[in-house]
Write a protein that holds these residues in place. Structure first.
Motif, PDB file in Angstrom:
ATOM      1  N   TYR A  42      42.635  -6.487  18.041  1.00  0.00           N
ATOM      2  CA  TYR A  42      41.387  -6.602  18.801  1.00  0.00           C
ATOM      3  C   TYR A  42      41.697  -7.213  20.164  1.00  0.00           C
ATOM      4  O   TYR A  42      41.268  -6.710  21.200  1.00  0.00           O
ATOM      5  N   GLY A  43      42.460  -8.288  20.177  1.00  0.00           N
ATOM      6  CA  GLY A  43      42.827  -8.941  21.427  1.00  0.00           C
ATOM      7  C   GLY A  43      43.724  -8.091  22.303  1.00  0.00           C
ATOM      8  O   GLY A  43      43.554  -8.028  23.521  1.00  0.00           O
ATOM      9  N   VAL A  44      44.670  -7.403  21.696  1.00  0.00           N
ATOM     10  CA  VAL A  44      45.605  -6.564  22.451  1.00  0.00           C
ATOM     11  C   VAL A  44      44.884  -5.380  23.100  1.00  0.00           C
ATOM     12  O   VAL A  44      45.165  -5.019  24.246  1.00  0.00           O
ATOM     13  N   PRO A  48      42.420  -2.773  27.553  1.00  0.00           N
ATOM     14  CA  PRO A  48      42.573  -1.328  27.772  1.00  0.00           C
ATOM     15  C   PRO A  48      41.323  -0.537  27.389  1.00  0.00           C
ATOM     16  O   PRO A  48      40.944   0.415  28.074  1.00  0.00           O
ATOM     17  N   SER A  49      40.671  -0.939  26.325  1.00  0.00           N
ATOM     18  CA  SER A  49      39.460  -0.245  25.898  1.00  0.00           C
ATOM     19  C   SER A  49      38.362  -0.427  26.935  1.00  0.00           C
ATOM     20  O   SER A  49      37.649   0.527  27.272  1.00  0.00           O
ATOM     21  N   ALA A  50      38.238  -1.636  27.462  1.00  0.00           N
ATOM     22  CA  ALA A  50      37.218  -1.895  28.481  1.00  0.00           C
ATOM     23  C   ALA A  50      37.493  -1.080  29.742  1.00  0.00           C
ATOM     24  O   ALA A  50      36.560  -0.583  30.383  1.00  0.00           O
ATOM     25  N   LEU A  51      38.757  -0.912  30.099  1.00  0.00           N
ATOM     26  CA  LEU A  51      39.091  -0.126  31.285  1.00  0.00           C
ATOM     27  C   LEU A  51      38.729   1.352  31.117  1.00  0.00           C
ATOM     28  O   LEU A  51      38.422   2.040  32.090  1.00  0.00           O
ATOM     29  N   LEU A  92      41.525  -1.381  12.496  1.00  0.00           N
ATOM     30  CA  LEU A  92      40.141  -1.764  12.745  1.00  0.00           C
ATOM     31  C   LEU A  92      40.028  -2.578  14.026  1.00  0.00           C
ATOM     32  O   LEU A  92      39.134  -2.350  14.850  1.00  0.00           O
ATOM     33  N   GLY A  93      40.933  -3.520  14.224  1.00  0.00           N
ATOM     34  CA  GLY A  93      40.914  -4.316  15.449  1.00  0.00           C
ATOM     35  C   GLY A  93      41.074  -3.459  16.686  1.00  0.00           C
ATOM     36  O   GLY A  93      40.374  -3.645  17.688  1.00  0.00           O
ATOM     37  N   ALA A  94      41.991  -2.494  16.621  1.00  0.00           N
ATOM     38  CA  ALA A  94      42.206  -1.599  17.757  1.00  0.00           C
ATOM     39  C   ALA A  94      40.962  -0.744  18.016  1.00  0.00           C
ATOM     40  O   ALA A  94      40.553  -0.551  19.165  1.00  0.00           O
ATOM     41  N   ALA A  95      40.355  -0.243  16.953  1.00  0.00           N
ATOM     42  CA  ALA A  95      39.182   0.624  17.103  1.00  0.00           C
ATOM     43  C   ALA A  95      37.974  -0.146  17.628  1.00  0.00           C
ATOM     44  O   ALA A  95      37.225   0.351  18.468  1.00  0.00           O
ATOM     45  N   GLU A  96      37.785  -1.352  17.146  1.00  0.00           N
ATOM     46  CA  GLU A  96      36.588  -2.124  17.467  1.00  0.00           C
ATOM     47  C   GLU A  96      36.709  -2.911  18.770  1.00  0.00           C
ATOM     48  O   GLU A  96      35.730  -3.485  19.256  1.00  0.00           O
ATOM     49  N   ALA A  97      37.885  -2.931  19.370  1.00  0.00           N
ATOM     50  CA  ALA A  97      38.178  -3.811  20.500  1.00  0.00           C
ATOM     51  C   ALA A  97      37.242  -3.655  21.692  1.00  0.00           C
ATOM     52  O   ALA A  97      36.982  -4.617  22.403  1.00  0.00           O
ATOM     53  N   GLY A  98      36.732  -2.495  21.943  1.00  0.00           N
ATOM     54  CA  GLY A  98      35.879  -2.302  23.114  1.00  0.00           C
ATOM     55  C   GLY A  98      34.406  -2.526  22.880  1.00  0.00           C
ATOM     56  O   GLY A  98      33.613  -2.442  23.823  1.00  0.00           O
ATOM     57  N   THR A  99      34.008  -2.828  21.663  1.00  0.00           N
ATOM     58  CA  THR A  99      32.586  -2.930  21.351  1.00  0.00           C
ATOM     59  C   THR A  99      31.889  -4.036  22.133  1.00  0.00           C
ATOM     60  O   THR A  99      30.908  -3.787  22.834  1.00  0.00           O
TER      61      THR A  99
END
Length: 186
Positions: A42-44, A48-51, A92-99
């Motif tokens: 999620y932190g990593v 990138p997801s926000a960008l 899950l952390g990678a998928a949810e990171a931009g929420t």
């Protein structure tokens, strides 16, 4: 709604822990590690997801995020080893990171500055609401559905949550969303 589901989903591993320990033979430490691993990716992947919001558009990207998150949550129902559970939690952390960054981004773009504190209070209030709603919902999956169709209650919990999350993504953003007009800047 997506923010509420985020917090409900995060609490599910803890609510399912006794069943995972009993049914799968995991230790408390393994479940605890699985819970924590989600926040590593999620932190990593948060930045990138926000960008990608600016590149792909918030409406489309939030739909992709939510559907991926729902699929991973549902796939957790198949995790019967510590390694499989760890892999699901990392995904899950990678998928949810931009929420949450997406939520804050939308608020900053579409809510006038003088209403920002009020608008920000809603996503934060969902933290408490998720605990009030999530616990009883989890009890429905963990109790009455245990052993229905050959699945354990914890499997039904992850399948049910994953389905709800995918439905939210499909309805909200898998297609280009109409999110309104940005606020006017003075």
């Amino acid at each position: 709604v997506v923010v509420l589901l985020t917090f409900i989903d995060r609490a599910s591993i803890g609510l399912a822990a006794p069943s995972l320990i009993h049914d799968v033979g995991l230790t408390r430490q393994e479940v605890g590690l699985a819970s924590a691993l989600m926040f590593v990716t999620y932190g990593v992947f948060m930045m990138p997801s926000a960008l990608l919001f600016s590149r792909l558009g918030i409406g489309r990207w939030i739909g992709v995020i939510v559907i991926a998150w729902g699929v991973v949550t549902a796939a957790t129902a198949a995790a019967t080893t510590p390694g499989a559970l760890y892999a699901c939690r990392l995904a899950l952390g990678a998928a949810e990171a931009g929420t949450m960054p997406g939520c804050w981004f939308l608020l900053s773009r579409f809510v006038p500055e003088n209403e920002m504190a009020y608008a920000y209070s809603f996503p934060l209030a969902f933290t408490a609401a998720a605990q009030v709603i999530g616990g009883p919902l989890a009890a429905l999956f963990l109790g009455p559905l245990h052993n229905v169709g050959g699945l354990r209650g914890w499997q039904w919990l992850f399948l049910g949550e994953g389905g709800c999350v995918c439905g939210g993504g499909r309805g909200r953003g898998a297609r280009p969303a109409r999110v309104g007009t940005p606020k006017k800047t003075p």
